[in-house]
Design a protein around this motif. Structure first.
Motif, mmCIF file in Angstrom:
data_model
loop_
_atom_site.group_PDB
_atom_site.id
_atom_site.type_symbol
_atom_site.label_atom_id
_atom_site.label_comp_id
_atom_site.label_asym_id
_atom_site.label_seq_id
_atom_site.Cartn_x
_atom_site.Cartn_y
_atom_site.Cartn_z
ATOM 1 N N ALA A 157 0.823 -1.214 0.000
ATOM 2 C CA ALA A 157 0.000 0.000 0.000
ATOM 3 C C ALA A 157 0.853 1.258 0.000
ATOM 4 N N GLY A 158 2.170 1.090 0.215
ATOM 5 C CA GLY A 158 3.059 2.244 0.156
ATOM 6 C C GLY A 158 3.910 2.478 1.380
ATOM 7 N N ALA A 159 3.817 1.615 2.385
ATOM 8 C CA ALA A 159 4.595 1.815 3.605
ATOM 9 C C ALA A 159 6.087 1.584 3.355
ATOM 10 N N ASP A 160 6.896 2.536 3.795
ATOM 11 C CA ASP A 160 8.353 2.386 3.775
ATOM 12 C C ASP A 160 8.852 1.722 5.043
ATOM 13 N N ILE A 161 8.133 1.947 6.136
ATOM 14 C CA ILE A 161 8.491 1.419 7.450
ATOM 15 C C ILE A 161 7.312 0.604 7.957
ATOM 16 N N VAL A 162 7.548 -0.656 8.283
ATOM 17 C CA VAL A 162 6.482 -1.545 8.731
ATOM 18 C C VAL A 162 6.818 -2.059 10.129
ATOM 19 N N GLU A 163 5.870 -1.902 11.045
ATOM 20 C CA GLU A 163 6.085 -2.259 12.447
ATOM 21 C C GLU A 163 5.844 -3.741 12.718
ATOM 22 N N GLY A 221 8.539 -11.947 15.535
ATOM 23 C CA GLY A 221 7.825 -10.765 15.074
ATOM 24 C C GLY A 221 8.631 -9.990 14.052
ATOM 25 N N ALA A 222 9.923 -9.842 14.294
ATOM 26 C CA ALA A 222 10.791 -9.133 13.345
ATOM 27 C C ALA A 222 11.024 -9.960 12.081
ATOM 28 N N ARG A 223 11.204 -11.247 12.236
ATOM 29 C CA ARG A 223 11.455 -12.098 11.068
ATOM 30 C C ARG A 223 10.261 -12.105 10.116
ATOM 31 N N ILE A 224 9.061 -12.106 10.665
ATOM 32 C CA ILE A 224 7.859 -12.130 9.834
ATOM 33 C C ILE A 224 7.757 -10.858 8.994
ATOM 34 N N VAL A 225 8.040 -9.713 9.600
ATOM 35 C CA VAL A 225 8.006 -8.466 8.833
ATOM 36 C C VAL A 225 9.058 -8.504 7.729
ATOM 37 N N ARG A 226 10.243 -8.989 8.055
ATOM 38 C CA ARG A 226 11.300 -9.052 7.041
ATOM 39 C C ARG A 226 10.869 -9.917 5.864
ATOM 40 N N ARG A 227 10.222 -11.037 6.141
ATOM 41 C CA ARG A 227 9.746 -11.888 5.047
ATOM 42 C C ARG A 227 8.734 -11.142 4.181
ATOM 43 N N PHE A 262 11.825 -0.887 5.613
ATOM 44 C CA PHE A 262 12.501 -1.041 6.888
ATOM 45 C C PHE A 262 11.580 -1.679 7.931
ATOM 46 N N VAL A 263 12.165 -2.574 8.719
ATOM 47 C CA VAL A 263 11.449 -3.239 9.807
ATOM 48 C C VAL A 263 11.606 -2.406 11.073
ATOM 49 N N ALA A 264 10.491 -1.955 11.618
ATOM 50 C CA ALA A 264 10.515 -1.199 12.878
ATOM 51 C C ALA A 264 10.049 -2.100 14.005
ATOM 52 N N GLY A 265 10.932 -2.364 14.955
ATOM 53 C CA GLY A 265 10.578 -3.165 16.111
ATOM 54 C C GLY A 265 9.712 -2.360 17.053
ATOM 55 N N ALA A 266 8.447 -2.727 17.169
ATOM 56 C CA ALA A 266 7.477 -1.958 17.954
ATOM 57 C C ALA A 266 7.582 -2.283 19.432
ATOM 58 N N ILE A 267 7.787 -1.249 20.228
ATOM 59 C CA ILE A 267 7.924 -1.371 21.684
ATOM 60 C C ILE A 267 6.837 -0.519 22.318
ATOM 61 N N GLY A 268 5.809 -1.163 22.851
ATOM 62 C CA GLY A 268 4.681 -0.447 23.442
ATOM 63 C C GLY A 268 4.950 -0.021 24.878
ATOM 64 N N PRO A 269 4.017 0.708 25.472
ATOM 65 C CA PRO A 269 4.261 1.325 26.774
ATOM 66 C C PRO A 269 4.097 0.389 27.969
ATOM 67 N N THR A 270 3.628 -0.814 27.769
ATOM 68 C CA THR A 270 3.167 -1.760 28.800
ATOM 69 C C THR A 270 1.870 -1.244 29.415
ATOM 70 N N ASN A 271 1.275 -2.047 30.276
ATOM 71 C CA ASN A 271 0.016 -1.667 30.905
ATOM 72 C C ASN A 271 0.225 -1.146 32.327
ATOM 73 N N ILE A 274 16.160 -7.071 17.809
ATOM 74 C CA ILE A 274 17.416 -6.946 17.064
ATOM 75 C C ILE A 274 17.854 -8.306 16.533
ATOM 76 N N GLU A 275 17.737 -9.338 17.359
ATOM 77 C CA GLU A 275 18.101 -10.686 16.904
ATOM 78 C C GLU A 275 17.265 -11.105 15.704
ATOM 79 N N GLY A 276 16.002 -10.696 15.681
ATOM 80 C CA GLY A 276 15.115 -11.063 14.584
ATOM 81 C C GLY A 276 15.328 -10.247 13.322
ATOM 82 N N GLY A 277 16.132 -9.182 13.404
ATOM 83 C CA GLY A 277 16.472 -8.423 12.212
ATOM 84 C C GLY A 277 15.814 -7.068 12.088
ATOM 85 N N ALA A 278 15.333 -6.485 13.188
ATOM 86 C CA ALA A 278 14.737 -5.150 13.123
ATOM 87 C C ALA A 278 15.778 -4.128 12.661
ATOM 88 N N ASP A 279 15.376 -3.230 11.770
ATOM 89 C CA ASP A 279 16.250 -2.146 11.313
ATOM 90 C C ASP A 279 16.169 -0.931 12.227
#
Length: 347
Positions: A85-91, A118-124, A138-147, A181-186
């Motif tokens: 759809a046009g995303a350059d960066i995918v979380e 999670g990172a490997r799936i985005v890379r694929r 680019f693969v963006a490793g998403a880090i949420g705020p926790t609950n 990072i191990e999974g390949g996040a950029d």
């Protein structure tokens, strides 16, 4: 940011792309997962999908992060649709992939696998997209705020009480960042920040993870303004928020979630006026209706975000809750005619 580390290859490629045009971030994951109509057996992988090797006595329906292990093909397809759809960066689908957040599901033991996969799936997914059109993404490793929040007591009768400590957060975020990072996040993306103290713990953890990795990754930091007060839940204005995280020298800072684009605009303009780095904005598709659904269509959202671009406020745009691949496609088309914001240089 880390001083002695050499930057990862993604740094130069990301800088080059951002100098040429406004970059596009993807849209909501939860919106897409809801459309799959998954039941408990789908979440655990015991009905259809891949049976999870991690077991808990808690129900798993609603644990969207777990789907990277039990429904990887479905998650990959969502990432792929955003890329096309046009995303350059995918979380990554790892918003709640910390031991703190996964405790609600009894899935703390799965956290490392959730982030790596999670990172490997985005890379694929991005490799599939690149094979079709040749565009780098680019693969963006998403880090949420926790609950949990480190700044505010959850007990009105005990204002000094905290449900989590800074070190609890740092430990949880470190495990997450290392897995990504191990999974390949950029990129590492600390997002939907409502408490800056939580964010500081995440920043500390990301730096530690990069040091262990031996390379510096681009760091994106995104706060959320919770209401019309124009402040985060822990009470900071956008300017105060920026000065609290500026020491990390993030590749971008910005706002996401909580508000639609129209309500976000003044707060984004304030942040753009003070931050000497890239600005990223990914608002919701308006505000939720009485049923918790988002009614703002792709073109409506795109027109509003195009105003951010026309006014020179942004370098990266995308969508949060309620947005779909159609929203991202419309946003990408709407901002394509505008130059990216020129990053100011301050002393």
């Amino acid at each position: 940011m880390t001083g002695r580390l050499s930057p990862s290859p993604a740094f130069a490629a990301l800088d080059r792309a951002a100098s040429e045009r406004i970059l596009i971030l993807d849209g909501a994951m939860g919106t897409q997962i809801q459309q799959l109509g998954l039941a408990e057996d789908d979440y655990t992988g015991h009905g259809s999908g891949h049976a999870c090797r991690h077991h808990a006595d808690h129900p798993q329906q609603g644990n969207n992060d777990l789907l990277v292990l039990t429904q990887p093909e479905a998650v990959e397809e969502i990432h792929y649709r955003y890329a096309m759809a046009g995303a350059d960066i995918v979380e990554t689908n790892t918003f709640s992939a910390t031991t703190i957040a996964q405790a609600d599901y009894g899935m703390q033991a799965a956290v490392h696998d959730l982030n790596v996969e999670g990172a490997r799936i985005v890379r694929r997914a991005l490799d599939r997209a690149a094979a079709q059109d040749g565009r780098p993404r680019f693969v963006a490793g998403a880090i949420g705020p926790t609950n949990r929040t480190a700044s505010i007591s959850p007990d009105v009768n005990d204002p000094g009480y905290r449900a989590v400590t800074f070190d609890d957060l740092r430990t949880a975020y470190l495990q997450q960042a290392q897995g990504l990072i191990e999974g390949g996040a950029d990129i590492l993306l600390i997002e939907t920040i409502f408490d800056t103290l939580n964010a500081k713990a995440a920043i500390f953890a990301c730096i530690q993870a990069m040091q262990a990795h031996g390379r510096e990754l681009p760091l994106m930091i995104s706060g959320t303004i919770t209401d019309a007060s124009g402040r985060t839940l822990s009470g900071q204005t956008p300017t105060a928020f920026w000065h609290s995280v500026r020491h990390a020298r993030p590749w971008s800072v910005g706002l996401n979630c909580a508000l639609g684009a129209a309500a976000m605009r003044p707060h984004l303009a304030e942040l753009s006026g003070v931050a000497d780095t890239n600005i990223c904005a990914y608002p919701n598709a308006g505000l939720p209706n009485a049923f918790g659904q988002y009614d703002e269509g792709p073109n409506d959202t795109a027109v509003q975000i195009a105003e951010f671009a026309r006014e020179g406020l942004v370098n990266v745009v995308g969508g949060c809750c309620g947005t779909t691949p159609d929203h991202i496609r419309a946003i990408a088309k709407a901002v394509g005619q505008y130059e990216p914001r020129r990053v100011p240089e301050y002393a």
